[in-house]
Every structure is written in C-alpha cells, then in structure tokens.
Design a protein around this motif. Structure first.
Motif, mmCIF file in Angstrom:
data_model
loop_
_atom_site.group_PDB
_atom_site.id
_atom_site.type_symbol
_atom_site.label_atom_id
_atom_site.label_comp_id
_atom_site.label_asym_id
_atom_site.label_seq_id
_atom_site.Cartn_x
_atom_site.Cartn_y
_atom_site.Cartn_z
ATOM 1 N N GLY A 168 0.802 -1.220 0.000
ATOM 2 C CA GLY A 168 0.000 0.000 0.000
ATOM 3 C C GLY A 168 0.834 1.269 0.000
ATOM 4 N N GLY A 169 1.672 1.464 1.005
ATOM 5 C CA GLY A 169 2.476 2.676 1.093
ATOM 6 C C GLY A 169 3.693 2.666 0.193
ATOM 7 N N ALA A 170 4.031 1.509 -0.391
ATOM 8 C CA ALA A 170 5.196 1.398 -1.268
ATOM 9 C C ALA A 170 4.762 1.538 -2.724
ATOM 10 C CB ALA A 170 5.891 0.056 -1.057
ATOM 11 N N PRO A 171 5.499 2.307 -3.540
ATOM 12 C CA PRO A 171 5.138 2.430 -4.958
ATOM 13 C C PRO A 171 5.138 1.073 -5.654
ATOM 14 C CG PRO A 171 6.775 4.078 -4.360
ATOM 15 C CD PRO A 171 6.662 3.146 -3.193
ATOM 16 N N ASN A 172 4.214 0.887 -6.580
ATOM 17 C CA ASN A 172 4.163 -0.326 -7.402
ATOM 18 C C ASN A 172 4.972 -0.100 -8.671
ATOM 19 O OD1 ASN A 172 0.656 -0.905 -6.601
ATOM 20 N ND2 ASN A 172 2.480 -1.516 -5.507
ATOM 21 N N VAL A 173 5.917 -0.999 -8.941
ATOM 22 C CA VAL A 173 6.805 -0.868 -10.095
ATOM 23 C C VAL A 173 6.790 -2.172 -10.889
ATOM 24 C CG1 VAL A 173 9.174 -0.449 -10.872
ATOM 25 C CG2 VAL A 173 8.294 0.765 -8.866
ATOM 26 N N VAL A 174 6.656 -2.058 -12.204
ATOM 27 C CA VAL A 174 6.757 -3.208 -13.101
ATOM 28 C C VAL A 174 7.914 -2.965 -14.060
ATOM 29 C CG1 VAL A 174 5.663 -4.464 -14.994
ATOM 30 C CG2 VAL A 174 4.333 -3.861 -12.989
ATOM 31 N N VAL A 175 8.817 -3.935 -14.164
ATOM 32 C CA VAL A 175 9.901 -3.881 -15.150
ATOM 33 C C VAL A 175 9.615 -4.963 -16.187
ATOM 34 C CG1 VAL A 175 12.366 -4.092 -15.579
ATOM 35 C CG2 VAL A 175 11.565 -3.037 -13.457
ATOM 36 N N VAL A 176 9.391 -4.537 -17.436
ATOM 37 C CA VAL A 176 9.045 -5.463 -18.520
ATOM 38 C C VAL A 176 10.292 -5.766 -19.338
ATOM 39 C CG1 VAL A 176 7.515 -5.885 -20.473
ATOM 40 C CG2 VAL A 176 6.769 -4.382 -18.623
ATOM 41 N N ASN A 182 -10.356 17.528 8.528
ATOM 42 C CA ASN A 182 -11.169 16.838 7.525
ATOM 43 C C ASN A 182 -10.504 16.841 6.154
ATOM 44 O OD1 ASN A 182 -13.147 16.251 9.379
ATOM 45 N ND2 ASN A 182 -14.474 17.968 8.822
ATOM 46 N N ILE A 183 -9.818 17.920 5.831
ATOM 47 C CA ILE A 183 -9.076 17.966 4.564
ATOM 48 C C ILE A 183 -7.863 17.039 4.643
ATOM 49 C CG2 ILE A 183 -7.667 19.424 3.063
ATOM 50 C CD1 ILE A 183 -9.531 21.753 3.812
ATOM 51 N N SER A 184 -7.124 17.130 5.735
ATOM 52 C CA SER A 184 -5.871 16.377 5.866
ATOM 53 C C SER A 184 -6.092 14.875 5.792
ATOM 54 C CB SER A 184 -5.180 16.730 7.185
ATOM 55 O OG SER A 184 -4.868 18.096 7.244
ATOM 56 N N LYS A 185 -7.162 14.386 6.394
ATOM 57 C CA LYS A 185 -7.345 12.932 6.487
ATOM 58 C C LYS A 185 -7.683 12.286 5.154
ATOM 59 C CE LYS A 185 -12.229 12.962 7.953
ATOM 60 N NZ LYS A 185 -13.127 12.683 9.093
ATOM 61 N N GLU A 186 -8.028 13.094 4.137
ATOM 62 C CA GLU A 186 -8.313 12.530 2.823
ATOM 63 C C GLU A 186 -7.052 12.266 2.009
ATOM 64 O OE1 GLU A 186 -11.186 11.402 2.064
ATOM 65 O OE2 GLU A 186 -11.949 12.169 3.961
ATOM 66 N N PHE A 187 -5.906 12.725 2.501
ATOM 67 C CA PHE A 187 -4.652 12.540 1.773
ATOM 68 C C PHE A 187 -3.866 11.365 2.345
ATOM 69 C CE2 PHE A 187 -5.928 16.790 0.755
ATOM 70 C CZ PHE A 187 -5.497 16.980 -0.545
ATOM 71 N N GLU A 188 -2.999 10.796 1.493
ATOM 72 C CA GLU A 188 -2.114 9.710 1.922
ATOM 73 C C GLU A 188 -0.862 10.346 2.517
ATOM 74 O OE1 GLU A 188 -1.487 7.120 -1.400
ATOM 75 O OE2 GLU A 188 -3.580 7.291 -2.010
ATOM 76 N N ILE A 189 -0.707 10.216 3.812
ATOM 77 C CA ILE A 189 0.337 10.951 4.526
ATOM 78 C C ILE A 189 1.474 10.025 4.932
ATOM 79 C CG2 ILE A 189 0.847 12.278 6.618
ATOM 80 C CD1 ILE A 189 -2.066 13.309 6.495
ATOM 81 N N SER A 190 2.687 10.386 4.536
ATOM 82 C CA SER A 190 3.896 9.680 4.968
ATOM 83 C C SER A 190 5.095 10.527 4.551
ATOM 84 C CB SER A 190 3.997 8.283 4.343
ATOM 85 O OG SER A 190 4.405 8.367 2.994
ATOM 86 N N ASP A 191 6.307 10.053 4.867
ATOM 87 C CA ASP A 191 7.514 10.785 4.479
ATOM 88 C C ASP A 191 7.621 10.927 2.965
ATOM 89 O OD1 ASP A 191 8.384 11.217 7.049
ATOM 90 O OD2 ASP A 191 9.477 9.335 7.157
ATOM 91 N N THR A 192 7.185 9.877 2.234
ATOM 92 C CA THR A 192 7.321 9.885 0.781
ATOM 93 C C THR A 192 6.040 10.282 0.064
ATOM 94 O OG1 THR A 192 6.811 7.523 0.733
ATOM 95 C CG2 THR A 192 9.137 8.144 0.806
ATOM 96 N N ASP A 193 4.925 10.389 0.780
ATOM 97 C CA ASP A 193 3.658 10.793 0.177
ATOM 98 C C ASP A 193 3.372 12.251 0.544
ATOM 99 O OD1 ASP A 193 3.118 8.261 -1.006
ATOM 100 O OD2 ASP A 193 2.501 7.505 0.945
ATOM 101 N N THR A 194 2.113 12.586 0.744
ATOM 102 C CA THR A 194 1.752 13.959 1.127
ATOM 103 C C THR A 194 2.219 14.254 2.556
ATOM 104 O OG1 THR A 194 -0.118 14.166 -0.378
ATOM 105 C CG2 THR A 194 -0.226 15.447 1.646
ATOM 106 N N ARG A 195 2.719 15.471 2.760
ATOM 107 C CA ARG A 195 3.133 15.925 4.094
ATOM 108 C C ARG A 195 2.306 17.164 4.465
ATOM 109 N NH1 ARG A 195 9.472 16.677 4.084
ATOM 110 N NH2 ARG A 195 8.870 18.265 2.549
ATOM 111 N N LYS A 241 7.737 17.042 10.441
ATOM 112 C CA LYS A 241 7.512 16.747 11.866
ATOM 113 C C LYS A 241 6.760 15.431 12.059
ATOM 114 C CE LYS A 241 7.364 17.908 16.311
ATOM 115 N NZ LYS A 241 8.575 17.986 17.137
ATOM 116 N N TYR A 242 5.718 15.197 11.282
ATOM 117 C CA TYR A 242 4.882 14.000 11.469
ATOM 118 C C TYR A 242 4.767 13.233 10.153
ATOM 119 C CZ TYR A 242 3.613 16.595 15.656
ATOM 120 O OH TYR A 242 3.661 17.301 16.827
ATOM 121 N N SER A 243 4.880 11.911 10.233
ATOM 122 C CA SER A 243 4.903 11.091 9.021
ATOM 123 C C SER A 243 3.753 10.093 8.944
ATOM 124 C CB SER A 243 6.231 10.331 8.924
ATOM 125 O OG SER A 243 6.424 9.520 10.077
#
Length: 682
Positions: free
Chosen positions: A396-404, A524-537, A555-557
C-alpha cells in the motif's frame, strides 16, 4: 386424466422451487467494498446501520469500486439506514469521481480508479441470472479466458478483482480442478481449421530458433536466418528475419542512462559488443540487511517466449538474480516478484513469497521457460488485475513498479493495457534487448510500443540494450531508477504528492469555539490525503499580528500523528496580519518543501488584513506555491482573490459562518485533484 393431474402437480411444485430459489438474496456487511466481490452483477441485501463515516464512499451516481457498497446505496437514495435489497453492476473505471453530500452521506472525490459500479433498486433485470452466493476475491481460484470459452484454474496467488470492463452478464464459469504445482496457462484457442497445421509448424521451427540463437552466442555471424513466429489470434504463420546478433562496430548504442545521476544522452555501452564478454559477471555486493531507502513493491515481467532461446533465457535469469542481489530484498525495503509471459502470463512468485535476496535468487534459478509468443499487453493486464493485491504482499504505502523485459518486440498491443496499469498507479519500466533492425520493423505489431507504454517519454522509463551480453551493465542504473521514489511519477496522484501548508487565522474575532471548528475543517481535509515521508506531508502556521509555526512538513509522518497535532493547536488570539503570515509560511514551510512535491497553501481567515496581502501572495505564486483562500464572515473578497492562485474562482471560497466550512471540504479536494490531473504527462 390421472397422469395429467400428476404432471400438473409436478410442474407447480417445480415452479414453486424455482420461485423460492430466485427469492434467496445473499447478505453483505456494511464494510464490503465492490472491488472485493468478483461477480460483475449481483443483487444483495444490506443490513441496518451502514450510514456511517467509517464506511467510505467515493463518487456520485457512479462510484469507485473501493467504496462501501451499502453506504453508496444509501448515498444514491436506493435504500436508507434501515438497509434493504440493492442491484450492483460493475462498469469500467473513470478518470474522476465527484464527491457530494446526499441522503445523509458525504461521498469523497477521487482523481481516478480502475473500476466503478452502479447501484439501483434490488429488482432482477430480465434475462439475467443472479448468484445466490457471492464470490469474493479472497477465494483460491480465478477465471481465465481462453478464446470464447471460460474456465477456472487454480492459481498460486489469490483471485484478483474483476477486469475493469467485464461484461455485466458474463456466464458462470465451470470449474475444473488441476494441480496447482503444474498448472500453466494455455495459448489462446485458435480456429479449428488452422490449429493443427500452425501448432505443428511452430513445433518444427522451435529447435531451429534455439540453434540459431546458440550459434550466435558462439560468435557466429548470422545474416539471413529466418525465425517463425505465430501471428496472434490467427492461424497464419509469419516468417520474420532474425536480427544479426553480432552488430557492426559502427552500430549506434541505444541505451542512455545515468551512472551517478540521470543524464539524457549518456550511454552505458560502447558501440557494438564483444561476443566473448563474460556470461556470468562477478556477483554484486549483497545487501544482507535489505535496503530501507528503497521501499518499492516490484514485479519483473520476464520474457519466456520461444524467440528468446534457451541461452538468452538463462542470461535473463542471471540478470534478475543480479537485480535481486543489488536491490537488497527485505520486508523493510524492496520486495520483488516475478511473472513470466509467453502466450499467457503466470506468476512464478509474488511479493510475499521471499523476504531476502538469497532465497529469491535461488528461486529465480529454478524458473523453467514457458515458451509461446511475446504477449506483453496480456501480461501487463494480468499484473494490473492480479499481482498488486494485499493478499499477494502489496504494502500500500510502497510504490508499485513493473519492469518489462522484451526480446525484440511484443506480438500483441501494449498501449491500452499500459494506460490502465498507469492509471492504477503502476510505474512501468521497459527493458528491450536487441531491438528490431530496419528490415524487421515491418513485422512489429505496434510501432513505437515503448513510448506508448511508459509514463514519460523522456527516456527515464525505457532502456534499450543493444546486446544480451551487455544486460548486466544495466543492473545498477536500473536499481537507482526504481529506488528513486521521488521520480516515480506514475504512482503520484493528487492525494500522495503534495506538501500542504495550512495558514490559520487565530485573531480575536475568530473566538475559541469557531477556532475549534476551523481545526476540524483542517483535519477533515488532511485525512483525505495519503500521509507519509514519501507521500503527502502536512504543515501548519497560526497567525495574529505575529506568526507561529505549529508544525513543519517533516515533523509528522503518519496520518494519525498529523490529526493529533492539529487537535493540539491552541488558540492564540490577537490582530490580523495576513500578508506577514503568507511571507512567514513561504519562508518557514514552503522553502523547505521537497523539489518533487506540489506546494499547496490553504489559508483560512475571517476578516480584512491589517497589512498588504497582494505582494506576499504574488511572491509565493512565483515560487511555485498553489494558494487556496477560504474566507469566513467578514473576510474581504478582494483579498481572498489576491491571495488565491489564478483562476480565482477555482482557488477562492467564501462562507457566511464557520459552521458551514465543512461544505467546502470535498470541493477543495476535488479542485486540487482536477488541477493535478490537468498537468501534462510528458
């Protein structure tokens, strides 16, 4: 007469039984999402009590398939909180879903999703047979289509969600049990009049292809050899000249990529190649503890077609083994699975099968070649629907990558399958080896297939290797690319690619109670985003005459930490210097934003500023900040428009009282997503 009466009685009893069977409606729980149910069309009964914010709904009228089915039915007005029967029909995914407030349920906006569904009154449609038991994606079997017939075969991985455009009246498939350890997917069924001839011809040509390939490995120059490959979906043989494997020293090198940093035009290869180059290069240094800085979920599509030959298939396995070693496979770092394709794709192992490089490399070495055509488009569709599932280890939190991996060129079309995969957030890389020579290009099914398949056409997502002997040189640059999560643009959406800074008016006119309402709006706005160090901050500034940094982007991830931090913000009270607050936010928040993040400022105020807002706002806009202004009560319209990014009507909002702020949550998020999706892809 007696016989007639008996027959009439039997017919009535049979009719009663049929009616009873039709009346049986399966019940689903409130938290069941449409995407978890495999049936393309079904009638179900919802229990009471599904009207709850924890059962998320995305869309209006047409809903994204990861919405709660029952709460979507309430939102659409088909049922109420008492529950009831509903008819659900799966339809194709949409490029955008509009949130709205309807029948006591607030649905959310979403930029795109792979599958949708419609909800209507729970009455059966004429001519459609509905299941009495629903089939969920956690079961152990999956439908596999072969020609016009549909069958079920056991898979080594759980069943995927349905195809995005599955017909709503697909007949119920029959089930045949096979041994999971030996099951392979069969080629597409051909016309009976040509099948025997073409298969026999293909069988005769395969050893010749292998011999030609193997001769090339010994340094023999092949100039006019022929390889026979079946034309997909026909019974016609096509003859295609084999590329000369030993290229002239003046042949151009096609691969451009970085060693230390990515630079277009920098080639890894010398022109031409030496056929005596070492087949098994020195092992790469192992990362025994894994690489936590490279948290990606990675699928390799390996070419198992007959055209590749036995020796080259072995080189391909060596390349995958080297990639596993260089990546440093671990549960906290990258995870890797392999899908092999030929006529049909199949999963060799999924993301959760192996959690270290040693075991993964050993498994790669044991993979047998499938054979068949090079149906890359079919393989991409398979991965999109089957591979990146939670049950298969998708995190889920990790990007999905396909190498063809492609030897030469595909034997089917890839553009549509690639587009659907990209819209699902999958980053697609193509590694093509020994591309078609000029006299072979007429045989390519889809010209420029790589540019049609990848997320960006600037060379970052595509690598062309002039020789199988040079493939080992690609390992480190490819590792660098797939691990650079900041550059994986395909997995970036409006919900996971921004630094959002809230600039909150804490002046005396707001008051304690209204200030808590503002904080709820921010949450309410913040909780609709995917929050992490590599996603939305998320970051926040409160201002009066002065300014205070409540918390910075780094500050928070986690989402919960951000929501807790918002709740803890204490009301300050004072004057209203909005211009100074914008300058402060630009310096303390947005100057420290990551280069790949979209900088979004959401300013909430209830009155006219004591200082000028236009100059600080213009400076923020010039520095790439996208500004949204939200005015309440006595806020000045001219200042709100000056603060907002153009066009004003899409970035500026006004409500007459604080209790109505919630009305703009969905609209604001929708505007952020619409703006994101309108940006050029290339």
């Amino acid at each position: 007469l007696g016989v007639l009466l008996i027959c009439t009685y039997a017919a009535k009893e049979a009719t009663k039984k049929m009616k009873k069977a039709k009346l049986y409606i399966p019940q689903i729980n409130c938290d069941v999402k449409a995407g978890k149910i495999i049936n393309p069309e079904f009638i179900a009964k919802c229990p009471p009590g599904c009207q709850d914010v924890k059962y998320r709904v995305y869309g209006t009228d047409i809903y994204a398939s990861f919405s709660s089915v029952c709460n979507a039915a309430i939102h659409s007005g088909i049922i109420d909180n008492a529950g009831g029967k509903i008819l659900v029909q799966k339809v194709a995914g949409h490029s955008g879903y509009r949130g709205s407030f309807s029948n006591g349920v607030r649905s959310l906006s979403l930029p795109r999703w792979r599958e949708s569904f419609l909800v209507s009154e729970g009455k059966p449609r004429k001519g459609v047979t509905y299941p009495s038991t629903l089939e969920y994606s956690s079961s152990k079997s999956t439908a596999v289509k072969s020609g016009d017939a549909v069958r079920k075969e056991y898979q080594t991985s759980p069943v995927p969600t349905p195809a995005t455009q599955m017909a709503t009246t697909t007949p119920t498939p029959t089930t045949t049990t096979t041994d999971p350890s030996t099951t392979t997917l069969k080629p597409t069924t051909m016309a009976a009049t040509t099948r025997t001839t073409t298969v026999a011809a293909a069988a005769k040509t395969r050893p010749g292809v292998h011999r030609i390939r193997d001769m090339a490995f010994r340094g023999t120059s092949i100039s006019t050899s022929i390889r026979n490959i079946l034309q997909p979906n026909t019974g016609i043989q096509r003859q295609e000249p084999v590329a000369t494997f030993q290229r002239a020293a003046s042949s151009p090198a096609h691969l451009a990529m970085e060693t230390d940093s990515w630079k277009l035009g920098l080639s890894l290869f010398d022109t031409g190649f030496n056929s005596k180059e070492e087949l098994n290069p020195k092992p790469l240094e192992s990362i025994s503890q894994g690489n936590p800085n490279c948290k990606v979920d990675l699928s390799f599509l390996m070419d198992g077609s007959w055209s590749i030959g036995k020796r080259r298939f072995q080189l391909q396995k060596q390349f995958l083994s080297n990639m596993a070693q260089a990546l440093g496979i671990s549960s906290t770092g990258p995870l890797m699975g392999v899908v092999q394709y030929g006529d049909d794709p199949s999963t060799e192992f999924n993301l959760k099968t192996y959690a270290n490089s040693k075991d993964l490399r050993s498994a790669i070495e044991k993979i047998p070649q499938k054979g068949g055509l090079s149906n890359v488009g079919k393989a991409l569709s398979f991965v999109n629907k089957n591979f990146f599932l939670d049950a298969n280890g998708n995190r889920g939190g990790a990007p999905n990558v396909v190498v063809v991996m492609v030897d030469g060129w595909p034997t089917d079309r890839v553009e549509e399958a690639s587009r659907l995969a990209r819209e699902s957030g999958i980053n697609i890389f193509f590694v093509t080896i020994e591309a078609a020579a000029e006299n072979e290009k007429q045989n390519i099914v889809e010209p420029n297939f790589v540019d049609k398949a990848v997320c960006r056409t600037n060379g970052y997502y595509s690598i062309n290797v002039p020789s199988w002997f040079s493939l080992h040189k690609v390992v480190q640059p490819l590792v660098k690319r797939v691990c650079d999560t900041d550059q994986l643009a395909c997995s970036k959406t409006c919900l996971n690619s921004a630094d959002i800074g809230f600039v909150i008016d804490g002046s005396s006119s707001v008051g304690t109670s209204n200030f808590r309402t503002v904080l709820q709006f921010v949450a309410n706005i913040s909780k609709e985003f995917e929050i992490s160090d590599t996603d939305t901050r998320i970051g926040a500034v409160q201002y009066t005459y002065e300014q205070r940094l409540e918390f910075s982007f780094d500050k928070y991830s986690t989402k919960q930490d951000v929501l807790n931090a918002i709740k803890r913000i204490s009301y300050w009270s004072g004057g209203t210097s909005t211009g100074a607050a914008i300058s402060y936010a630009s310096e303390q928040l947005f100057s420290k934003s990551k280069p790949n993040k979209r900088k979004i400022m959401i300013l909430i105020t209830d009155g006219r500023s004591y200082d000028d807002v236009s100059v600080p706002a213009m400076a923020a806009h010039q520095n790439g900040v996208i500004a949204y202004s939200v005015g309440v009560a006595w806020a000045a319209q001219d200042e709100l428009e000056a603060i907002a990014t153009d066009p004003d009507q899409e970035h500026s909002f006004f409500v007459d009282e604080f209790d109505n702020l919630y009305r703009f949550v969905n609209q604001l998020i929708q505007n952020i997503c619409t703006e994101f999706n309108s940006q050029p892809r290339n």
